[in-house]
Design a protein around this motif. Structure first.
Motif, PDB file in Angstrom:
ATOM      1  N   ARG A  48       0.835  -1.201   0.000  1.00  0.00           N
ATOM      2  CA  ARG A  48       0.000   0.000   0.000  1.00  0.00           C
ATOM      3  C   ARG A  48       0.871   1.253   0.000  1.00  0.00           C
ATOM      4  NH1 ARG A  48      -2.766  -1.070   4.236  1.00  0.00           N
ATOM      5  NH2 ARG A  48      -1.604   0.272   5.644  1.00  0.00           N
ATOM      6  N   HIS A  49       1.942   1.254   0.802  1.00  0.00           N
ATOM      7  CA  HIS A  49       2.843   2.412   0.842  1.00  0.00           C
ATOM      8  C   HIS A  49       3.585   2.562  -0.494  1.00  0.00           C
ATOM      9  CE1 HIS A  49       2.065   2.317   5.145  1.00  0.00           C
ATOM     10  NE2 HIS A  49       2.569   3.544   5.196  1.00  0.00           N
ATOM     11  N   THR A  67       9.016  13.709   2.099  1.00  0.00           N
ATOM     12  CA  THR A  67       9.668  13.609   3.404  1.00  0.00           C
ATOM     13  C   THR A  67       8.663  13.114   4.436  1.00  0.00           C
ATOM     14  OG1 THR A  67       9.130  15.911   3.846  1.00  0.00           O
ATOM     15  CG2 THR A  67      11.288  15.473   2.854  1.00  0.00           C
ATOM     16  N   PRO A  68       9.128  12.686   5.610  1.00  0.00           N
ATOM     17  CA  PRO A  68       8.184  12.253   6.643  1.00  0.00           C
ATOM     18  C   PRO A  68       7.101  13.303   6.865  1.00  0.00           C
ATOM     19  CG  PRO A  68      10.388  11.652   7.277  1.00  0.00           C
ATOM     20  CD  PRO A  68      10.525  12.479   6.020  1.00  0.00           C
ATOM     21  N   GLY A  69       5.868  12.830   6.879  1.00  0.00           N
ATOM     22  CA  GLY A  69       4.721  13.721   7.003  1.00  0.00           C
ATOM     23  C   GLY A  69       3.941  13.862   5.710  1.00  0.00           C
ATOM     24  N   ASP A  75      -1.664   7.326   4.787  1.00  0.00           N
ATOM     25  CA  ASP A  75      -0.394   6.646   5.067  1.00  0.00           C
ATOM     26  C   ASP A  75       0.754   7.638   4.932  1.00  0.00           C
ATOM     27  OD1 ASP A  75      -1.432   4.030   5.482  1.00  0.00           O
ATOM     28  OD2 ASP A  75      -1.610   3.751   3.314  1.00  0.00           O
ATOM     29  N   ASP A  76       1.657   7.633   5.901  1.00  0.00           N
ATOM     30  CA  ASP A  76       2.817   8.527   5.868  1.00  0.00           C
ATOM     31  C   ASP A  76       3.862   7.931   4.916  1.00  0.00           C
ATOM     32  OD1 ASP A  76       5.112  10.064   6.319  1.00  0.00           O
ATOM     33  OD2 ASP A  76       4.577  10.410   8.412  1.00  0.00           O
ATOM     34  N   ILE A  77       3.775   8.315   3.662  1.00  0.00           N
ATOM     35  CA  ILE A  77       4.661   7.775   2.628  1.00  0.00           C
ATOM     36  C   ILE A  77       6.093   8.264   2.841  1.00  0.00           C
ATOM     37  CG2 ILE A  77       5.081   7.570   0.146  1.00  0.00           C
ATOM     38  CD1 ILE A  77       2.454   6.229   1.178  1.00  0.00           C
ATOM     39  N   GLY A  78       6.243   9.508   3.285  1.00  0.00           N
ATOM     40  CA  GLY A  78       7.589  10.042   3.517  1.00  0.00           C
ATOM     41  C   GLY A  78       8.349   9.262   4.569  1.00  0.00           C
ATOM     42  N   ARG A  79       7.698   8.946   5.674  1.00  0.00           N
ATOM     43  CA  ARG A  79       8.348   8.170   6.730  1.00  0.00           C
ATOM     44  C   ARG A  79       8.684   6.771   6.229  1.00  0.00           C
ATOM     45  NH1 ARG A  79       5.312   8.526  12.023  1.00  0.00           N
ATOM     46  NH2 ARG A  79       6.291  10.563  11.888  1.00  0.00           N
ATOM     47  N   TRP A  80       7.741   6.161   5.512  1.00  0.00           N
ATOM     48  CA  TRP A  80       7.961   4.819   4.972  1.00  0.00           C
ATOM     49  C   TRP A  80       9.137   4.830   3.990  1.00  0.00           C
ATOM     50  CZ3 TRP A  80       7.653   3.177  -0.126  1.00  0.00           C
ATOM     51  CH2 TRP A  80       7.671   1.796  -0.328  1.00  0.00           C
TER      52      TRP A  80
END
Length: 196
Positions: A48-49, A67-69, A75-80
């Motif tokens: 999913r990410h 980036t994170p956030g 879903d936090d794609i940046g963190r992933w």
């Protein structure tokens, strides 16, 4: 639909008759070869990410902007993405290949705050405020099932703080010509029609 697929992915989810199960699996593969990510060596969450990252990149976001956030459908794609780059060696070859197709490369050396070190304090503050707003709006949409939020609405976030989501959403719309591509993509991913 998600629950139905979850049931199909379980052991014997396609039925106990091996021939019928094989036919059903072929039909699902014809629709989506990735319908059962567990058989590919990763989780539904990872897939999913990854799909969210593909949408953001296809929408014009550069990897340096994710980036994170930065979120897609909550879903936090940046963190992933930061975790994938950092933990590249733990990914299987197909995961690495899929990320490589999106120009994602392994980290040369761990850099937790490299992106923020080169960012002015004001820009970082604005980015944090935007990220909080997206998180609050995503929470509201997930609960209410609509992107329409009254200007007076205040959303309580998981950390116990309150966010003036109605005012924030109205401000984003009024200032949409000043939002960057990643911000517009994040809002469009939540279903905000004016952000597309």
């Amino acid at each position: 639909m998600g629950q139905w697929l979850t049931n199909l992915r379980r052991p014997d989810g396609l039925g106990k008759d091996p021939e019928r199960a094989a036919r059903r699996a072929e039909q699902l593969v014809a629709i989506d070869p990735d319908w059962n990510p567990g058989q590919l060596g990763w989780t539904v969450d990872w897939q999913r990410h990854w799909a969210g990252l593909r949408v953001l990149v296809a929408g014009g976001a550069g990897l340096e902007e994710i980036t994170p956030g930065v979120t897609h459908r909550g879903d936090d794609i940046g963190r992933w993405l930061a975790r994938q780059v950092r933990d590249w060696a733990q990914l299987n070859p197909e995961q690495q290949h899929r990320l490589d197709e999106l120009s994602v490369k392994p980290a040369v050396r761990p850099q937790k705050t490299a992106a923020r070190a080169n960012t002015k304090a004001g820009a970082a503050k604005d980015s944090d405020a935007f990220t909080r707003g997206v998180a609050a709006l995503a929470q509201y949409i997930a609960r209410e099932g609509t992107t329409v939020v009254s200007r007076s609405h205040v959303e309580r976030l998981p950390d116990g703080t309150e966010h003036r989501t109605g005012v924030w959403a109205a401000n984003q719309r009024a200032r949409r010509d000043r939002l960057d591509t990643a911000q517009l993509t994040a809002l469009a991913a939540l279903g905000i029609d004016w952000a597309t």
